[in-house]
Design a protein around this motif. Structure first.
Motif, PDB file in Angstrom:
ATOM      1  N   VAL A 509       5.020 -16.479  -2.654  1.00  0.00           N
ATOM      2  CA  VAL A 509       6.398 -16.213  -3.067  1.00  0.00           C
ATOM      3  C   VAL A 509       6.957 -17.396  -3.853  1.00  0.00           C
ATOM      4  O   VAL A 509       7.582 -17.229  -4.903  1.00  0.00           O
ATOM      5  CB  VAL A 509       7.273 -15.938  -1.827  1.00  0.00           C
ATOM      6  N   VAL A 510       6.704 -18.569  -3.346  1.00  0.00           N
ATOM      7  CA  VAL A 510       7.199 -19.762  -4.027  1.00  0.00           C
ATOM      8  C   VAL A 510       6.522 -19.895  -5.397  1.00  0.00           C
ATOM      9  O   VAL A 510       7.176 -20.176  -6.405  1.00  0.00           O
ATOM     10  CB  VAL A 510       6.951 -21.015  -3.153  1.00  0.00           C
ATOM     11  N   ASN A 526       9.044  -7.402  -4.576  1.00  0.00           N
ATOM     12  CA  ASN A 526      10.004  -7.647  -3.511  1.00  0.00           C
ATOM     13  C   ASN A 526       9.302  -8.271  -2.329  1.00  0.00           C
ATOM     14  O   ASN A 526       8.123  -8.047  -2.107  1.00  0.00           O
ATOM     15  CB  ASN A 526      10.605  -6.322  -3.042  1.00  0.00           C
ATOM     16  N   GLU A 527      10.100  -9.015  -1.581  1.00  0.00           N
ATOM     17  CA  GLU A 527       9.587  -9.674  -0.392  1.00  0.00           C
ATOM     18  C   GLU A 527      10.333  -9.093   0.795  1.00  0.00           C
ATOM     19  O   GLU A 527      11.559  -9.008   0.771  1.00  0.00           O
ATOM     20  CB  GLU A 527       9.925 -11.167  -0.565  1.00  0.00           C
ATOM     21  N   ILE A 529      10.862  -8.978   5.117  1.00  0.00           N
ATOM     22  CA  ILE A 529      10.543  -9.671   6.366  1.00  0.00           C
ATOM     23  C   ILE A 529      10.505  -8.710   7.539  1.00  0.00           C
ATOM     24  O   ILE A 529      10.268  -9.125   8.663  1.00  0.00           O
ATOM     25  CB  ILE A 529      11.521 -10.845   6.647  1.00  0.00           C
ATOM     26  N   GLU A 533      13.115  -3.054   6.790  1.00  0.00           N
ATOM     27  CA  GLU A 533      13.713  -3.467   5.525  1.00  0.00           C
ATOM     28  C   GLU A 533      12.906  -2.868   4.367  1.00  0.00           C
ATOM     29  O   GLU A 533      13.464  -2.316   3.419  1.00  0.00           O
ATOM     30  CB  GLU A 533      13.727  -4.995   5.429  1.00  0.00           C
ATOM     31  N   SER A 536      13.472   0.811   4.007  1.00  0.00           N
ATOM     32  CA  SER A 536      14.794   1.157   3.478  1.00  0.00           C
ATOM     33  C   SER A 536      14.856   0.984   1.956  1.00  0.00           C
ATOM     34  O   SER A 536      15.692   1.577   1.293  1.00  0.00           O
ATOM     35  CB  SER A 536      15.873   0.308   4.158  1.00  0.00           C
ATOM     36  N   MET A 537      13.980   0.169   1.395  1.00  0.00           N
ATOM     37  CA  MET A 537      14.006  -0.086  -0.048  1.00  0.00           C
ATOM     38  C   MET A 537      12.936   0.719  -0.787  1.00  0.00           C
ATOM     39  O   MET A 537      12.762   0.591  -1.991  1.00  0.00           O
ATOM     40  CB  MET A 537      13.766  -1.570  -0.319  1.00  0.00           C
ATOM     41  N   ASP A 539      12.442   3.651  -1.908  1.00  0.00           N
ATOM     42  CA  ASP A 539      12.634   4.529  -3.070  1.00  0.00           C
ATOM     43  C   ASP A 539      12.715   3.747  -4.378  1.00  0.00           C
ATOM     44  O   ASP A 539      12.672   4.320  -5.456  1.00  0.00           O
ATOM     45  CB  ASP A 539      13.864   5.423  -2.889  1.00  0.00           C
ATOM     46  N   GLU A 540      12.792   2.440  -4.285  1.00  0.00           N
ATOM     47  CA  GLU A 540      12.814   1.644  -5.519  1.00  0.00           C
ATOM     48  C   GLU A 540      11.434   1.552  -6.176  1.00  0.00           C
ATOM     49  O   GLU A 540      11.316   1.262  -7.350  1.00  0.00           O
ATOM     50  CB  GLU A 540      13.319   0.228  -5.228  1.00  0.00           C
ATOM     51  N   LYS A 551       2.053 -12.112   2.742  1.00  0.00           N
ATOM     52  CA  LYS A 551       2.466 -13.225   1.894  1.00  0.00           C
ATOM     53  C   LYS A 551       1.412 -14.319   1.763  1.00  0.00           C
ATOM     54  O   LYS A 551       1.191 -14.828   0.682  1.00  0.00           O
ATOM     55  CB  LYS A 551       3.757 -13.829   2.460  1.00  0.00           C
ATOM     56  N   THR A 583       4.276 -12.386   8.621  1.00  0.00           N
ATOM     57  CA  THR A 583       5.619 -11.919   8.947  1.00  0.00           C
ATOM     58  C   THR A 583       6.387 -11.533   7.688  1.00  0.00           C
ATOM     59  O   THR A 583       7.451 -10.943   7.766  1.00  0.00           O
ATOM     60  CB  THR A 583       6.413 -13.009   9.694  1.00  0.00           C
ATOM     61  N   THR A 584       5.843 -11.907   6.531  1.00  0.00           N
ATOM     62  CA  THR A 584       6.480 -11.515   5.271  1.00  0.00           C
ATOM     63  C   THR A 584       5.469 -10.734   4.435  1.00  0.00           C
ATOM     64  O   THR A 584       4.313 -11.120   4.347  1.00  0.00           O
ATOM     65  CB  THR A 584       6.947 -12.751   4.495  1.00  0.00           C
TER      66      THR A 584
ATOM     67  N   ASP B  10      22.331   3.026   0.810  1.00  0.00           N
ATOM     68  CA  ASP B  10      22.144   2.380   2.091  1.00  0.00           C
ATOM     69  C   ASP B  10      23.249   1.351   2.348  1.00  0.00           C
ATOM     70  O   ASP B  10      23.761   0.718   1.432  1.00  0.00           O
ATOM     71  CB  ASP B  10      20.780   1.693   2.032  1.00  0.00           C
ATOM     72  N   ILE B 470      13.828 -22.158  -1.415  1.00  0.00           N
ATOM     73  CA  ILE B 470      12.763 -21.428  -2.097  1.00  0.00           C
ATOM     74  C   ILE B 470      12.073 -20.489  -1.113  1.00  0.00           C
ATOM     75  O   ILE B 470      11.738 -19.367  -1.438  1.00  0.00           O
ATOM     76  CB  ILE B 470      11.729 -22.397  -2.695  1.00  0.00           C
TER      77      ILE B 470
END
Lengths: 768, 768
Positions: A509-510, A526-527, A529, A533, A536-537, A539-540, A551, A583-584, B10, B470
């Motif tokens: 990610v960094v 997208n990231e 956690i 989450e 919920s996103m 449909d993007e 990660k 976890t990510t 949402d 970051i």
């Protein structure tokens, strides 16, 4: 003595000692004539290269192993030194034998050239004196010098057990080495018999044939009984035979000083004895010997064994290990004339040892066989009592005593009679040279290290950069030259990279954030956690080609790729899997195209590589089974990352994959038909690495360098996706930066130019 | 509109928006008079510090939060900015209220001082013009500016649902913000009522008391009905009331340009409207607004809330979140004179709002309460429909409408009547200052980060170094100033350390080898790669004090120490345990003495610390239970590493440990008697950290620096054992080098001087 020590001292203490060898070798041309070319410049300054230097002649290379606590490593290291040297001498060869190659004009023998500094001038002066006294030719006789000392722990244990009243540790230690020295001299004839390997002489060496020899092959002479002309009177010896005093260090030093003051030798270095006492500080020989004591011993009787690339066999090294202990434990006789007798025995064995000659033992006659078997029986006894596990090596020697035909000297004589002097020896050199090429990607003594580290060590040794293994498990080494030291882990983790850069690269990610900030294309994404989450996103991105990945894990674990139509459930299970590993979790757009690894060192792309899945290319004749067998013969292919490529394994996966193509292992591909055997392109499952360094347009190389500069790294593997590498306007995306890129894949690709990556690293580290 | 959006969007999209606040605040002395001192130099260049600068006056600090996607962080960040500022202004205070502090001589009000460069001169010029037009005093009125925009994702979703035919995305987005702006203006009176907090004025402000006020306290005036004098006619307003055109961006820009060309204002900055449209590029205001569209909105009606350190409450921020959505969704009336009406309502509420005044809604009268409750009911409805979970905040506002005594304005009036103007307000400032001191080790908004990182961020913010998180999980931040950017992980992993150094320190064996090579004392020891090997060597160390430890684990796991007489079995089980944690185990000599942590940054020892086990010191009166309670009150003590020290827990372990001393929790230690409650000195079990930086002789500091130089590190925690720190000849040994040393232990020790470590890191990174 044996009975006192056998209970108290562990096997490891006996065998874990300090071993090292030096080997001289002549460079020759394809006709077996001494090469007149210069010592290869790549080996650097002769005086400072601790591994590869010259001896008397510019054409006489000396190879020196470091000190190891076991003989296997010494053996392997010398083999690797051989590989390094023979790979760097073009169409020349390394003469595999102690006695000289063809020398038609003694005057043309080039003496070693040095820099015009103080040390260099001294070295040249010394050589000139030797020429005056002995001539040039004899200086070219080459041998093995075997350096040895016991582990300090062993001597301390012996001291506890065996010290005399009021005897100091230092004196005890000196006495141990003096006893070994005297016994070595007494029994050296056996070493010469067993290891002697110079029973033939060429006409160009014995310019004045005094008719003691027979011409066994064209212009090649022998008396048909010799074991080691090098150790006989035709070898390289002092004008007269010296018998220094070995009773104590003081008496030894005094006797040597007497020889010098009498003018018969110029310095201690000119005493060509069969064994040398070595002080800690060789520059200050006498003082150091007197003050610091004997540091180690140098055995000088051993001939070059032509049947071994290294010049000495592992069995012989094993045998000498027990022989050393025999020398320590064997009670000495009180016979006064032992030195003269031992010298006489040396001469007899050297010149006539292939016969069961009569030797003298304490003034009495004894046959070679009787005495040898007596000694070897003793040695086997010691081996058993101390549980040294060297019985095989000792038994082999017993066989050689019983059957002279097993000795090196007999085998050489036979081979030269059959093939001739030059062809007989050169065929071996050629074989070793081919072998070296097939080994070019590895450094045998460190075969447990990662290939990248082996390659770097090899390059360092070649250039005379001193290396140490700091932590073997960790592939942690140091390189040292001219008081500059660098610590390096896994070949590419160096002091030139700053920690922050590494941490940026370690975190996907960094890395992406930093690259994006520098206007470099990365897969958008997208990231998340939490699974909730991410859901919920959803449909993007649900209708786009995407990659779902944890990660921070590597090696493709937990990664799913969706390029075709897929459902919500597929995505949820991919997310769930990814969350098992981190976890990510990242959901990124999938970039179409092929992946290339750009290796960037010091702002330069030094290699570009693309991997393809395991495959065979048809010849219209062979079936897949056979084609795989042929492909697997490439020495670059091996098992378990020991080689740059892995052997293709026709396993269940390959079978299934072929079945999907309606093929099986007996299918005969048409000429030039490529049949893939796997979906994934991992090298570990037999994939091919293909060099594209010269094919990739500059623009993408610049992007790779820019990416590496963005994270301020010096060594970095850039993974770039290119839709079409030939098109300068192709879409690209950087998918990862690697702070620990493998170098062997670029150094030894399946197809394409082998890139000199280790050299680039040494340049970055400012060693060259 | 609500019905169109509620299914599709949402909750997270509604609330995850972009929020930021700016707060002006006056520095005052202990008498409540404006401070005449300079802006603290530590805050650096005013023009470049993105967090702490000055507004009109040198004594008027402006604090600015970054943009966050949630209001909690905005709130906490402003609190932390307050902490930073109040800690740096010595015995001055921050005036906790919008209306001015005591100003006896308007001429003495210092205007902000700038560097004499172009930007600085412009800033001074601008201020001089303002003085001419409005005088100095009014400039000191302070407020909250609330900056807000929706998440781009939300607007994209709305665009999909609601766009008109052929409407471009840019125009759609502008129209959203224009509608919000118009509705904000219509309903701003409610924000003023609910958040208004300036109902009293001091005599030194209203120099010409026109008898509309009552003296409610000594030289303090109010009409007893006002909610916000700042928003009323006594506030800082333009000479005339402007009514810009908010129908489109183009019309807005045109109307502002007209005001300027008419000469009534000098620039767009001089338009003191209740809300401002903000472009992407503020330097190029009109062009950017026309070309890039509205970037965000700035609400300017909010008074400083004296009851909050930050100046605004979290409940109010929560309420405005839903209020924003209300403004977006609420249909607009077609009433033409809405701007005049809204201005009138603002004036009525500001000056008389504590009464249930009559307002005008679309030309018709409506009471404050009726209208407010109507709006709040709508807002609650939106909250329910969109599931925003802000009902508590809305209900609180309903209460404030129903009961004026709950408003800030009522509470302030009451407090000032009771305590007086200066004392009433300053008591709050003093409370916040004490609170800031107790918070000095942390940065609230990043309380989930490691303390060391919080401390570093705090120091960076103080000095105007721009920071970014970051990777929050990884404590990975960047710092940026004057185009220089540094990436830092866990406060001490920086670009100044090279990777090789870190790898050396990461590996205990390698560290020892490197230190030994540099003639630095380390515990002598052996490294074993198998239990058998270790056992075979056991007799070498069986009788000595030793430490058995796994090679690479940390935190004392798997470590055994043998100082007393011990048996072979004890050793074997210690070895077994160690091998469970690593494939390599070290057996090292045990060095007698105490362990000190030397923190070395850039070749300087910046802190030396020693840890002692959890303990209490007797006072001859209280028992252990009570002494622990007292000790635990120290704000430095907390739970779970959130604080520099941990609270002492009188658990079973403590009980057992006391029992060995024949004590229990009710034992009353004598005066100055130290009772230890644990054996281990870990901070995590309540241990104390004691600063020894000034007590340790230079010689040991030099050894620490030499050790760090040996591994070529820049930030390093050196763990050194000293038999007696006071004795320069004491034996020492380095037992570990840490590449990621905690800084908070030195910054906030239990006893001793608090060391400015973060400053040293910023210096190393060349930011200061």
């Amino acid at each position: 003595m044996l009975k006192y020590v056998k209970e108290k001292i562990d096997k490891n203490h006996w065998l874990k000692a300090n071993y090292g060898i030096e080997r001289e070798v002549l460079r020759v041309n394809g006709n077996g004539e001494l090469a007149l070319s210069n010592h290869p410049a790549i080996f650097g300054d002769k005086i400072n290269n601790p591994y590869i230097t010259t001896d008397f002649s510019e054409s006489q290379i000396e190879m020196i192993t470091p000190v190891f606590d076991n003989v296997e490593d010494v053996y392997k290291f010398m083999n690797s030194l051989y590989d390094i040297v023979t790979e760097e001498i073009g169409d020349e060869y390394l003469w595999p034998q102690s006695m000289t190659c063809l020398i038609y004009d003694e005057n043309k023998i080039p003496i070693a050239k040095y820099n015009k500094n103080k040390k260099g001038k001294e070295a040249e002066e010394y050589r000139k004196k030797l020429i005056e006294k002995y001539g040039k030719k004899k200086q070219l006789i080459s041998g093995i010098h075997y350096n040895f000392s016991f582990n300090e722990r062993l001597i301390k244990k012996l001291y506890k057990q065996l010290k005399k009243e009021k005897e100091s540790y230092e004196s005890f230690k000196n006495n141990i080495y003096l006893k070994i020295t005297r016994n070595y001299l007494r029994y050296r004839w056996l070493i010469i018999y067993l290891l002697g390997a110079s029973p033939v002489l060429h006409d160009t060496y014995i310019s004045n044939n005094n008719y003691e020899f027979e011409e066994i092959s064209h212009k090649t002479f022998s008396n048909n009984k010799a074991v080691s002309y090098r150790n006989g009177k035709n070898g390289y010896r002092n004008k007269i035979d010296f018998l220094p005093n070995y009773n104590s260090v003081e008496e030894y030093v005094e006797s040597l000083k007497n020889f010098i003051s009498e003018g018969v030798i110029d310095s201690h270095k000119e005493l060509y004895s069969q064994i040398r006492l070595k002080p800690k500080n060789n520059e200050n020989f006498f003082d150091s010997l007197l003050n610091d004591g004997i540091n180690y011993l140098e055995y000088r009787s051993i001939d070059i064994n032509p049947f071994e690339k290294s010049g000495i066999s592992l069995d012989d090294l094993y045998f000498i290990q027990v022989f050393n202990i025999y020398l320590l434990l064997k009670e000495e006789s009180s016979y006064m004339e032992w030195q003269k007798e031992a010298l006489e025995n040396q001469n007899i064995i050297s010149n006539f040892g292939q016969e069961n000659v009569q030797l003298k033992k304490d003034g009495k006659c004894i046959s070679r066989n009787d005495w040898a078997l007596e000694i070897l029986k003793d040695i086997n006894n010691i081996n058993d009592e101390l549980n040294l596990e060297r019985k095989d090596a000792v038994d082999l020697m017993i066989k050689k005593v019983k059957n002279t035909e097993l000795t090196y000297s007999y085998r050489i004589l036979k081979k030269i009679k059959e093939e001739g002097y030059v062809k007989g020896f050169l065929s071996l050199s050629k074989e070793y040279k081919e072998n070296a090429y097939n080994n070019r990607f590895k450094f045998e003594v460190y075969e447990d290290l990662e290939l990248s580290t082996q390659i770097l060590i090899k390059e360092a040794i070649k250039r005379g950069i001193k290396f140490s293994i700091i932590d073997r498990n960790d592939n942690f080494i140091s390189l040292e030259k001219d008081k500059k030291i660098e610590y390096i882990k896994q070949a590419t983790k160096t002091s030139k990279d700053n920690y922050s850069s590494v941490l940026i690269m370690e975190n996907k990610v960094v890395t992406k954030k930093v690259l994006e900030n520098n206007n470099i294309n990365v897969p958008k994404g997208n990231e998340f956690i939490s699974l909730d989450e991410a859901i919920s996103m959803m449909d993007e991105f649900i209708d786009k080609p995407i990659v779902v990945k944890p990660k921070s894990t590597n090696f493709g674990i937990g990664i799913s790729i969706f390029t075709e139509k897929y459902g919500k459930e597929d995505l949820v299970s991919a997310l769930k899997m990814a969350f098992k590993h981190d976890t990510t979790v990242l959901v990124e757009e999938f970039i179409k195209g092929k992946e290339y690894r750009f290796l960037v060192i010091n702002d330069e792309v030094v290699g570009v590589l693309h991997r393809v899945p395991a495959n065979v290319v048809g010849d219209g004749v062979n079936n897949i089974n056979t084609l795989v067998k042929i492909k697997n013969q490439d020495p670059l292919r091996g098992y378990h990352y020991r080689t740059p490529l892995e052997k293709i394994n026709l396993d269940e996966n390959a079978k299934l994959f072929l079945k999907q193509q309606n093929k099986d292992f007996t299918y005969v591909p048409k000429k030039d038909e490529v049949v893939y055997l796997r979906e994934n392109s991992n090298i570990s499952t037999g994939g091919d690495s293909i060099d594209y360094t010269d094919d990739i347009p500059e623009i993408f190389k610049n992007i790779a360098v820019k990416s590496v500069k963005a994270v301020n790294a010096k060594i970095c593997g850039v993974d770039m996706i290119l839709e079409d590498y030939k098109d300068e306007n192709s879409l690209y995306a950087i998918i990862e930066l690697n702070f620990n890129p493998a170098i062997h894949i670029h150094s030894y690709p399946y197809k394409g130019i082998e890139r000199k990556i280790a050299e680039k690293i040494l340049k970055l580290l400012e060693f060259i």
